[in-house]
Write a protein that holds these residues in place. Sequence first.
Motif, PDB file in Angstrom:
ATOM      1  N   SER A   1      83.109  51.576  90.314  1.00 58.23           N
ATOM      2  CA  SER A   1      83.739  50.968  89.141  1.00 58.23           C
ATOM      3  C   SER A   1      82.697  50.362  88.212  1.00 58.23           C
ATOM      4  CB  SER A   1      84.722  49.894  89.600  1.00 58.23           C
ATOM      5  OG  SER A   1      85.200  49.158  88.521  1.00 58.23           O
ATOM      6  N   LEU A   2      81.693  49.708  88.775  1.00 58.24           N
ATOM      7  CA  LEU A   2      80.634  49.092  87.990  1.00 58.24           C
ATOM      8  C   LEU A   2      79.835  50.141  87.223  1.00 58.24           C
ATOM      9  CD1 LEU A   2      78.969  46.598  87.229  1.00 58.24           C
ATOM     10  CD2 LEU A   2      77.686  46.931  89.347  1.00 58.24           C
ATOM     11  N   LYS A   3      79.480  51.233  87.887  1.00 60.72           N
ATOM     12  CA  LYS A   3      78.728  52.302  87.221  1.00 60.72           C
ATOM     13  C   LYS A   3      79.514  52.883  86.056  1.00 60.72           C
ATOM     14  CE  LYS A   3      76.078  54.007  91.159  1.00 60.72           C
ATOM     15  NZ  LYS A   3      75.844  55.165  92.018  1.00 60.72           N
ATOM     16  N   ARG A   4      80.791  53.135  86.300  1.00 58.54           N
ATOM     17  CA  ARG A   4      81.637  53.735  85.269  1.00 58.54           C
ATOM     18  C   ARG A   4      81.765  52.814  84.051  1.00 58.54           C
ATOM     19  NH1 ARG A   4      86.316  55.102  88.342  1.00 58.54           N
ATOM     20  NH2 ARG A   4      85.036  56.695  89.303  1.00 58.54           N
ATOM     21  N   ALA A   5      81.998  51.516  84.302  1.00 56.68           N
ATOM     22  CA  ALA A   5      82.178  50.568  83.206  1.00 56.68           C
ATOM     23  C   ALA A   5      80.890  50.370  82.409  1.00 56.68           C
ATOM     24  CB  ALA A   5      82.668  49.228  83.755  1.00 56.68           C
ATOM     25  N   VAL A   6      79.758  50.216  83.104  1.00 56.31           N
ATOM     26  CA  VAL A   6      78.488  50.006  82.413  1.00 56.31           C
ATOM     27  C   VAL A   6      78.107  51.251  81.619  1.00 56.31           C
ATOM     28  CG1 VAL A   6      76.009  49.648  82.775  1.00 56.31           C
ATOM     29  CG2 VAL A   6      77.654  48.223  83.979  1.00 56.31           C
ATOM     30  N   LYS A   7      78.293  52.426  82.201  1.00 60.62           N
ATOM     31  CA  LYS A   7      77.974  53.674  81.495  1.00 60.62           C
ATOM     32  C   LYS A   7      78.795  53.789  80.210  1.00 60.62           C
ATOM     33  CE  LYS A   7      77.901  58.687  82.198  1.00 60.62           C
ATOM     34  NZ  LYS A   7      76.548  59.024  81.856  1.00 60.62           N
ATOM     35  N   TYR A   8      80.088  53.528  80.298  1.00 60.34           N
ATOM     36  CA  TYR A   8      80.957  53.625  79.126  1.00 60.34           C
ATOM     37  C   TYR A   8      80.542  52.636  78.035  1.00 60.34           C
ATOM     38  CZ  TYR A   8      85.040  53.419  76.146  1.00 60.34           C
ATOM     39  OH  TYR A   8      85.870  53.411  75.051  1.00 60.34           O
ATOM     40  N   ASP A   9      80.345  51.371  78.409  1.00 60.46           N
ATOM     41  CA  ASP A   9      80.024  50.350  77.413  1.00 60.46           C
ATOM     42  C   ASP A   9      78.656  50.568  76.766  1.00 60.46           C
ATOM     43  OD1 ASP A   9      82.440  49.137  77.722  1.00 60.46           O
ATOM     44  OD2 ASP A   9      81.682  47.372  78.777  1.00 60.46           O
ATOM     45  N   VAL A  10      77.651  50.932  77.560  1.00 64.98           N
ATOM     46  CA  VAL A  10      76.311  51.135  76.994  1.00 64.98           C
ATOM     47  C   VAL A  10      76.285  52.370  76.111  1.00 64.98           C
ATOM     48  CG1 VAL A  10      73.896  51.627  77.555  1.00 64.98           C
ATOM     49  CG2 VAL A  10      75.116  49.853  78.796  1.00 64.98           C
ATOM     50  N   GLU A  11      76.954  53.447  76.534  1.00 66.65           N
ATOM     51  CA  GLU A  11      77.006  54.642  75.690  1.00 66.65           C
ATOM     52  C   GLU A  11      77.773  54.378  74.406  1.00 66.65           C
ATOM     53  OE1 GLU A  11      78.438  57.833  78.164  1.00 66.65           O
ATOM     54  OE2 GLU A  11      76.419  58.251  78.919  1.00 66.65           O
ATOM     55  N   SER A  12      78.842  53.590  74.476  1.00 66.68           N
ATOM     56  CA  SER A  12      79.590  53.242  73.266  1.00 66.68           C
ATOM     57  C   SER A  12      78.753  52.367  72.337  1.00 66.68           C
ATOM     58  CB  SER A  12      80.870  52.501  73.630  1.00 66.68           C
ATOM     59  OG  SER A  12      81.711  53.320  74.383  1.00 66.68           O
ATOM     60  N   PHE A  13      77.979  51.456  72.924  1.00 68.74           N
ATOM     61  CA  PHE A  13      77.154  50.530  72.143  1.00 68.74           C
ATOM     62  C   PHE A  13      75.992  51.234  71.466  1.00 68.74           C
ATOM     63  CE2 PHE A  13      73.464  47.579  72.193  1.00 68.74           C
ATOM     64  CZ  PHE A  13      73.913  46.671  71.252  1.00 68.74           C
ATOM     65  N   THR A  14      75.291  52.100  72.194  1.00 68.84           N
ATOM     66  CA  THR A  14      74.077  52.708  71.662  1.00 68.84           C
ATOM     67  C   THR A  14      74.300  54.072  71.028  1.00 68.84           C
ATOM     68  OG1 THR A  14      73.540  53.751  73.780  1.00 68.84           O
ATOM     69  CG2 THR A  14      72.636  51.548  73.361  1.00 68.84           C
ATOM     70  N   GLY A  15      75.328  54.793  71.470  1.00 72.55           N
ATOM     71  CA  GLY A  15      75.531  56.157  71.001  1.00 72.55           C
ATOM     72  C   GLY A  15      74.573  57.136  71.666  1.00 72.55           C
ATOM     73  N   MET A  16      73.938  56.713  72.751  1.00 77.63           N
ATOM     74  CA  MET A  16      72.977  57.545  73.475  1.00 77.63           C
ATOM     75  C   MET A  16      73.455  57.762  74.904  1.00 77.63           C
ATOM     76  SD  MET A  16      69.708  55.642  71.987  1.00 77.63           S
ATOM     77  CE  MET A  16      69.812  55.144  70.295  1.00 77.63           C
ATOM     78  N   VAL A  17      72.786  58.623  75.614  1.00 73.04           N
ATOM     79  CA  VAL A  17      73.215  59.021  76.955  1.00 73.04           C
ATOM     80  C   VAL A  17      72.586  58.112  78.012  1.00 73.04           C
ATOM     81  CG1 VAL A  17      73.177  60.896  78.636  1.00 73.04           C
ATOM     82  CG2 VAL A  17      73.482  61.404  76.216  1.00 73.04           C
ATOM     83  N   VAL A  18      73.432  57.579  78.895  1.00 69.97           N
ATOM     84  CA  VAL A  18      72.943  56.844  80.061  1.00 69.97           C
ATOM     85  C   VAL A  18      72.772  57.872  81.167  1.00 69.97           C
ATOM     86  CG1 VAL A  18      73.450  55.078  81.771  1.00 69.97           C
ATOM     87  CG2 VAL A  18      74.053  54.707  79.382  1.00 69.97           C
TER      88      VAL A  18
END
Length: 116
Positions: A87-104
């Motif tokens: 759950s943590l990986k999924r949430a962090v990946k979504y938020d960081v990708e949404s914030f930066t527009g780049m690929v985690v």
Amino acid sequence: MSVNTANAYGRITVTEEAIAQVAGYTALECYGIVNLISKRFSDNFADLLKKQRISKGVRVMTNGDRIFIDLYVIIKYGVSIDAVATSLKRAVKYDVESFTGMVVDTINVNVMGVKV
């Protein structure tokens, strides 16, 4: 170091510290995560003397437009480590990708302890 991207409006630069703060806030919102903790003892000792940083348990590395994140967490006793980490990986990946527009590219969750 920072991550750079360009679009029709111009060039965008996002620092690793900004990415770490977004990942830290997201991690603390996840169910089962009690706290983020720094891996190095010197960082923990320094945190006693100054204001709490939200990004203390987050390490961000970048390579081109790829982002690699290491999270050092303390989880709540009695929860499934696998379920919380997923759950943590999924949430962090979504938020960081949404914030930066780049690929985690990779998120590593390191469980440093359990708190009752």
